[in-house]
Design a protein around this motif. Structure first.
Motif, mmCIF file in Angstrom:
data_model
loop_
_atom_site.group_PDB
_atom_site.id
_atom_site.type_symbol
_atom_site.label_atom_id
_atom_site.label_comp_id
_atom_site.label_asym_id
_atom_site.label_seq_id
_atom_site.Cartn_x
_atom_site.Cartn_y
_atom_site.Cartn_z
ATOM 1 N N VAL A 1 -8.280 19.586 14.878
ATOM 2 C CA VAL A 1 -8.515 18.480 13.947
ATOM 3 C C VAL A 1 -8.510 18.993 12.510
ATOM 4 O O VAL A 1 -8.033 18.325 11.591
ATOM 5 N N MET A 2 -9.034 20.198 12.318
ATOM 6 C CA MET A 2 -9.029 20.809 10.990
ATOM 7 C C MET A 2 -7.593 20.984 10.487
ATOM 8 O O MET A 2 -7.289 20.715 9.318
ATOM 9 N N ARG A 3 -6.723 21.427 11.379
ATOM 10 C CA ARG A 3 -5.318 21.599 11.002
ATOM 11 C C ARG A 3 -4.701 20.266 10.588
ATOM 12 O O ARG A 3 -3.943 20.191 9.619
ATOM 13 N N LYS A 4 -5.011 19.195 11.314
ATOM 14 C CA LYS A 4 -4.478 17.869 10.998
ATOM 15 C C LYS A 4 -5.032 17.347 9.678
ATOM 16 O O LYS A 4 -4.336 16.681 8.902
ATOM 17 N N SER A 5 -6.300 17.670 9.401
ATOM 18 C CA SER A 5 -6.942 17.145 8.192
ATOM 19 C C SER A 5 -6.361 17.760 6.923
ATOM 20 O O SER A 5 -6.494 17.189 5.838
ATOM 21 N N GLN A 6 -5.711 18.929 7.053
ATOM 22 C CA GLN A 6 -5.093 19.564 5.885
ATOM 23 C C GLN A 6 -4.020 18.673 5.265
ATOM 24 O O GLN A 6 -3.822 18.680 4.051
ATOM 25 N N ASP A 7 -3.325 17.900 6.105
ATOM 26 C CA ASP A 7 -2.248 17.034 5.625
ATOM 27 C C ASP A 7 -2.758 15.711 5.086
ATOM 28 O O ASP A 7 -1.958 14.877 4.645
ATOM 29 N N LEU A 8 -4.071 15.518 5.137
ATOM 30 C CA LEU A 8 -4.650 14.233 4.720
ATOM 31 C C LEU A 8 -5.572 14.366 3.518
ATOM 32 O O LEU A 8 -6.375 13.483 3.236
ATOM 33 N N ALA B 1 -8.033 12.495 13.085
ATOM 34 C CA ALA B 1 -8.147 12.743 11.641
ATOM 35 C C ALA B 1 -7.442 11.642 10.862
ATOM 36 O O ALA B 1 -7.984 11.100 9.888
ATOM 37 N N MET B 2 -6.240 11.291 11.297
ATOM 38 C CA MET B 2 -5.480 10.225 10.650
ATOM 39 C C MET B 2 -6.191 8.879 10.788
ATOM 40 O O MET B 2 -6.271 8.091 9.839
ATOM 41 N N LEU B 3 -6.747 8.624 11.967
ATOM 42 C CA LEU B 3 -7.461 7.362 12.206
ATOM 43 C C LEU B 3 -8.690 7.223 11.324
ATOM 44 O O LEU B 3 -8.940 6.156 10.748
ATOM 45 N N LEU B 4 -9.467 8.303 11.202
ATOM 46 C CA LEU B 4 -10.683 8.241 10.398
ATOM 47 C C LEU B 4 -10.352 7.975 8.928
ATOM 48 O O LEU B 4 -10.993 7.148 8.273
ATOM 49 N N CYS B 5 -9.334 8.679 8.436
ATOM 50 C CA CYS B 5 -8.939 8.480 7.040
ATOM 51 C C CYS B 5 -8.406 7.058 6.819
ATOM 52 O O CYS B 5 -8.698 6.423 5.791
ATOM 53 N N ALA B 6 -7.630 6.558 7.785
ATOM 54 C CA ALA B 6 -7.105 5.196 7.679
ATOM 55 C C ALA B 6 -8.225 4.167 7.719
ATOM 56 O O ALA B 6 -8.252 3.211 6.929
ATOM 57 N N ILE C 1 0.880 -1.186 0.000
ATOM 58 C CA ILE C 1 0.000 0.000 0.000
ATOM 59 C C ILE C 1 0.916 1.234 0.000
ATOM 60 O O ILE C 1 1.334 1.707 1.059
ATOM 61 N N PRO C 2 1.239 1.769 -1.171
ATOM 62 C CA PRO C 2 2.221 2.858 -1.231
ATOM 63 C C PRO C 2 1.690 4.218 -0.775
ATOM 64 O O PRO C 2 2.469 5.071 -0.354
ATOM 65 N N ASP C 3 0.394 4.439 -0.864
ATOM 66 C CA ASP C 3 -0.149 5.781 -0.594
ATOM 67 C C ASP C 3 -1.173 5.768 0.539
ATOM 68 O O ASP C 3 -2.219 6.404 0.460
ATOM 69 N N PHE C 4 -0.841 5.077 1.606
ATOM 70 C CA PHE C 4 -1.788 4.950 2.710
ATOM 71 C C PHE C 4 -1.916 6.291 3.457
ATOM 72 O O PHE C 4 -0.907 6.924 3.782
ATOM 73 N N PRO C 5 -3.152 6.763 3.733
ATOM 74 C CA PRO C 5 -3.316 8.036 4.455
ATOM 75 C C PRO C 5 -2.767 7.962 5.874
ATOM 76 O O PRO C 5 -3.136 7.082 6.650
ATOM 77 N N GLY C 6 -1.886 8.897 6.206
ATOM 78 C CA GLY C 6 -1.256 8.867 7.519
ATOM 79 C C GLY C 6 -0.015 8.015 7.548
ATOM 80 O O GLY C 6 0.667 7.940 8.583
ATOM 81 N N GLY C 7 0.306 7.356 6.424
ATOM 82 C CA GLY C 7 1.509 6.546 6.334
ATOM 83 C C GLY C 7 1.508 5.367 7.294
ATOM 84 O O GLY C 7 0.453 4.868 7.715
ATOM 85 N N ALA C 8 2.703 4.931 7.656
ATOM 86 C CA ALA C 8 2.852 3.761 8.525
ATOM 87 C C ALA C 8 2.263 4.015 9.906
ATOM 88 O O ALA C 8 1.744 3.094 10.552
ATOM 89 N N GLU C 9 2.325 5.269 10.377
ATOM 90 C CA GLU C 9 1.789 5.591 11.702
ATOM 91 C C GLU C 9 0.281 5.371 11.747
ATOM 92 O O GLU C 9 -0.253 4.799 12.708
ATOM 93 N N GLY C 10 -0.420 5.803 10.703
ATOM 94 C CA GLY C 10 -1.861 5.596 10.653
ATOM 95 C C GLY C 10 -2.229 4.131 10.518
ATOM 96 O O GLY C 10 -3.194 3.659 11.138
ATOM 97 N N PHE C 11 -1.446 3.387 9.725
ATOM 98 C CA PHE C 11 -1.728 1.963 9.537
ATOM 99 C C PHE C 11 -1.512 1.197 10.832
ATOM 100 O O PHE C 11 -2.269 0.266 11.161
ATOM 101 N N GLU C 12 -0.481 1.565 11.595
ATOM 102 C CA GLU C 12 -0.210 0.856 12.854
ATOM 103 C C GLU C 12 -1.365 0.990 13.846
ATOM 104 O O GLU C 12 -1.738 0.027 14.522
ATOM 105 N N LEU C 13 -1.954 2.219 13.912
ATOM 106 C CA LEU C 13 -3.098 2.416 14.808
ATOM 107 C C LEU C 13 -4.290 1.576 14.359
ATOM 108 O O LEU C 13 -5.026 1.018 15.192
#
Length: 546
Positions: free
Chosen positions: A140-147, A98-103, A68-80
């Motif tokens: 959360v809005m600030r975090k969602s900008q990166d996702l 935000a990262m959890l919801l996208c993941a 999965i090359p383009d996972f939202p939140g990267g490896a950190e999001g996938f681990e959660l």
């Protein structure tokens, strides 16, 4: 990812891997998320992740490797997400939701595949905790900008924007003093997100007029680093310049339309930045118009706008921009039928002219063109003196034209005495009358003085309105000149028909206007109807339209 954060993440992943490896069932699948590999078990993943289940069912050779090359939140999001699959406890908070919801949405961890799955768990926390708090929604809005764009697809951005707009409207109704803290939070949002929050606030009833301070704070942070007070524009990276230009143009488009919603000093800073960044012409003209409407509040520093040119032959300050600002002010006063526009900003503009007169690159035509726009030239001595001293090589004709800008009869006695001893003014003063030795207040009796003041006030009003009419004609004439020039450039053949039509029409309005001007001039020259030879009020000539 910072070094410290990366170290903590690696430690957490190690503990997760040790826990998974400690299970009696051996791992049977390896998931590669970017450059990080996870050795896992298919069963807990397939039971809760529709995405993994689909990949497993579509695999023709029972491959135990998933990439999965383009996972939202990267490896950190996938681990959660896999922690949730393995029922490993972890905390949901403003930093990771935000990262959890996208993941979870990416992995399709919905109720369709498992009861009380991760998406449902996150939605409950989001609605009951995050979206009920203004500060949490902003974080959360600030975090969602990166996702982006997945945070848009799961409607996280829209819901945060709506929550922020609602929260700001609520707190602003109860306490206006707390605007600072939420404005500080909004100032870190991307300009596109900031604009959407801004629009949502207005839609919910927030007064646009009150948003001026918020825009000012955002502009100060976003445009930090621009050397707009220097005399030359410094080169910057094309991408950075484009980003700041976009930010500035958006801020200008969001400015409240009401006058005085932001200070003229702030408008001046925005205009300097607009010239510096070479924004659209529409953006710059909008700022010039706004400054014109608030010109009475300006100080000299607000008008000393550098030209930002690398050409050594250009002027030090942007004279053309300030002249357009002045014309915007005069045009507004014409539309408002103001009778006192001539005396409000004369001193400011004369001070400005004195400041720029020492620039050797300001030629005769530019100096004259600007000076003639100043409604009331009563204190031009200093500016003219500086210009003549800096430009000693202008012709005698040009020198006389420059000196004619000054009304010698309006000079104070001290200034007149100084000018009389100034070699650059002696010839001009010798052909003019010196200041009158006595005033009307000193020579008239009380009844005559009262009548004089009433008539003088009336004549002043008529004089100002006459100037307004003349200014209207001047502006109209300039517009016609521009239209004519455009027709010539475009090669239009309609000019002859327009000319013929104009000749065929009677010119009664123009004749009527000229007659009106003549009548008013007559009253201004002879306000009390004195016959030739009478000398009761010789000073009435001072109220001409010069």
């Amino acid at each position: 990812m910072s070094g410290k954060k990366k170290e903590l993440f690696s430690s957490a992943m190690k503990r997760t891997g040790e826990w998974i490896s400690s299970q009696e069932i051996p791992s049977d699948v390896t998931v590669h998320v970017g450059e990080i590999s996870f050795t896992l078990h298919k069963f807990p993943l397939v039971s809760k992740c529709g995405f993994i289940k689909k990949l497993a069912s579509e695999s023709s050779n029972d491959s135990n490797i998933i990439r999965i090359p383009d996972f939202p939140g990267g490896a950190e999001g996938f681990e959660l997400a896999i922690k949730f699959c393995y029922d490993i406890s972890f905390e949901i908070n403003t930093e990771n939701i935000a990262m959890l919801l996208c993941a979870a949405e990416y992995l399709e961890m919905t109720e369709e595949h498992s009861v009380e799955n991760l998406v449902e768990t996150i939605e409950v926390y989001l609605n009951e905790v995050i979206l009920r708090s203004l500060s949490k929604s902003v974080k959360v809005m600030r975090k969602s900008q990166d996702l982006l764009p997945i945070s848009e697809r799961v409607r996280l951005v829209d819901r945060c924007i709506d929550s922020i707009a609602y929260g700001i409207c609520q707190v602003s109704q109860s306490n206006e003093d707390i605007v600072d803290w939420w404005a500080e939070d909004l100032a870190v949002l991307r300009i596109d997100m900031f604009r959407r929050v801004f629009v949502a606030m207005v839609a919910r009833g927030f007064k646009r007029y009150s948003l001026g301070p918020v825009l000012k704070l955002y502009a100060e942070k976003a445009l930090r680093g621009l050397d707009i007070f220097g005399k030359e524009a410094k080169k910057m990276e094309a991408e950075q310049e484009h980003e700041k230009r976009l930010i500035l143009e958006t801020i200008v488009s969001l400015l409240p339309r009401e006058r005085n919603s932001v200070s003229v000093s702030f408008l001046s800073i925005l205009l300097r930045a607009a010239i510096y960044l070479k924004t659209t012409v529409a953006c710059r003209l909008d700022l010039e118009k706004r400054m014109g409407l608030q010109l009475r509040q300006a100080v000299i520093d607000d008008l000393l706008i550098p030209s930002y040119s690398f050409d050594g032959d250009d002027t030090m300050f942007d004279l053309d921009t300030v002249q357009r600002i002045l014309m915007n002010y005069l045009e507004f006063e014409v539309e408002e039928n103001s009778a006192d526009f001539a005396s409000d900003i004369g001193e400011l503009m004369e001070s400005y002219l004195a400041e720029i007169a020492s620039d050797r690159n300001i030629n005769f035509a530019k100096f004259i063109g600007f000076a003639e726009c100043i409604p009331k030239q009563s204190r031009m001595y200093r500016a003219i003196d500086i210009f003549l001293k800096t430009h000693p090589n202008i012709s005698e004709v040009e020198k006389k034209k420059v000196c004619s800008l000054m009304d010698c009869k309006k000079l104070s006695r001290d200034v007149y005495a100084h000018a009389a001893q100034n070699d650059r003014f002696q010839e001009n003063l010798s052909n003019s009358d010196s200041p009158a030795p006595a005033t009307a207040e000193e020579t008239l009796s009380p009844p005559e003085l009262s009548s004089y003041k009433n008539e003088l006030s009336k004549l002043n009003r008529e004089n100002q309105y006459l100037k307004l009419e003349l200014l209207k004609v001047k502006m109209k004439f300039k517009e016609l000149e521009k239209e004519k020039a455009f027709e010539v450039m475009s090669g239009s053949d309609c000019s002859s028909s327009v000319s013929t039509a104009s000749v065929a029409k009677p010119r009664l309005p123009r004749k009527s206007f000229i007659n009106s001007v003549s009548q008013k001039l007559g009253k201004l020259i002879n306000p009390f109807g004195l016959k030739q030879g009478q000398t009761k009020q010789p000073k009435s000539r001072r109220h001409s339209i010069s």
